[in-house]
Scaffold this active site. Sequence first.
Site, short mmCIF file in Angstrom:
data_model
loop_
_atom_site.label_atom_id
_atom_site.label_comp_id
_atom_site.label_asym_id
_atom_site.label_seq_id
_atom_site.Cartn_x
_atom_site.Cartn_y
_atom_site.Cartn_z
N ASP A 50 33.77 35.34 47.36
CA ASP A 50 34.13 36.60 47.67
C ASP A 50 34.31 37.31 46.35
O ASP A 50 35.05 37.18 45.51
CB ASP A 50 35.80 36.56 48.32
N TYR A 55 35.94 44.51 41.40
CA TYR A 55 36.45 43.22 40.43
C TYR A 55 35.43 43.27 39.07
O TYR A 55 35.99 42.84 37.98
CB TYR A 55 36.11 41.99 41.21
N LYS A 80 32.41 44.25 48.48
CA LYS A 80 33.21 45.36 49.04
C LYS A 80 32.90 46.66 48.41
O LYS A 80 32.72 46.79 47.28
CB LYS A 80 34.84 45.15 48.80
N HIS A 113 37.08 48.51 51.46
CA HIS A 113 37.89 47.82 50.74
C HIS A 113 39.33 48.32 50.81
O HIS A 113 40.45 47.63 51.01
CB HIS A 113 37.63 47.70 49.06
#
Length: 285
Positions: A50, A55, A80, A113
Amino acid sequence: MQLYSVADGLACRNGVSIPCVGFGTWLAEEGAMAVNAVKKALELGFRHIDTASYYGNEKSVGQAIRESGIPRDELFVTTKLWNSDHGYHAAKLAFERSLAALQMDYVDLYLIHWPNPAAFRSHWQESNAETWQAMEELYQAGKIRAIGVSNFMPHHLDALLCTAKVVPAVNQIRLCPGSVQPEVTHYCKAHQILLEGYSPLGGGAVFQQPELKQMAEKYGKSISQLCLRWHIQNGFIPLPKSVTPERIFENTQLFDFSLSDADMNFITQIESGCGAAPEPDQVDF
């Protein structure tokens, strides 16, 4: 369904199988940290990774997957859409950027998200509808195997379903002992939307609970194993994150014990200090 390893899958509503435990990469920094952590997770049996554009480590996740030597079709990769990329055209472009960073032809799961970013607060319903239309088209084109959402509450899902042609396969929300968001979990189960749990250990707060330490000793397991097993028996897909090989291995050893009903209820109701889930209609990003 009996599960025997982190690679065993749960079927989402369109039949796609999602491995029952995912490896989270939030705060795994781009570069050696993320590459090494993901490679170790794959080596130890994880098949569900994931990540997210936010990120900042999609490139490293893709590199680790390629270097692992594991065939792509044996893996389940999630990323996402970030808040700044809501809207039909922006979502299409953001997805292509993620594919390019991952160096993949498709992703297995793509999520919105957050449902109500600050920049779209005055018209989040329309923004989500346009974003979802773009994702539906990518799904129909075979570039995404399943589409879903993250941090959506029932009213966000109700609004999305007014125009959606495809019901979300997944809602990824904060789930941990003492913080189960019952309203949204009941809604998703009623609509056959799988629940994934981020921060499954409450950001480390569970390790401060003496009751959980005593319970873990009773089962001959660690506190993290106890809590991840609680997720599995609830039908949640936990997404534990670690960059420490020993802890990554520990998080795979969840299938040689079961929690009693009484212990499941205790963990659900424990005041663990994990804190409440973020309020998606009030986030400032």
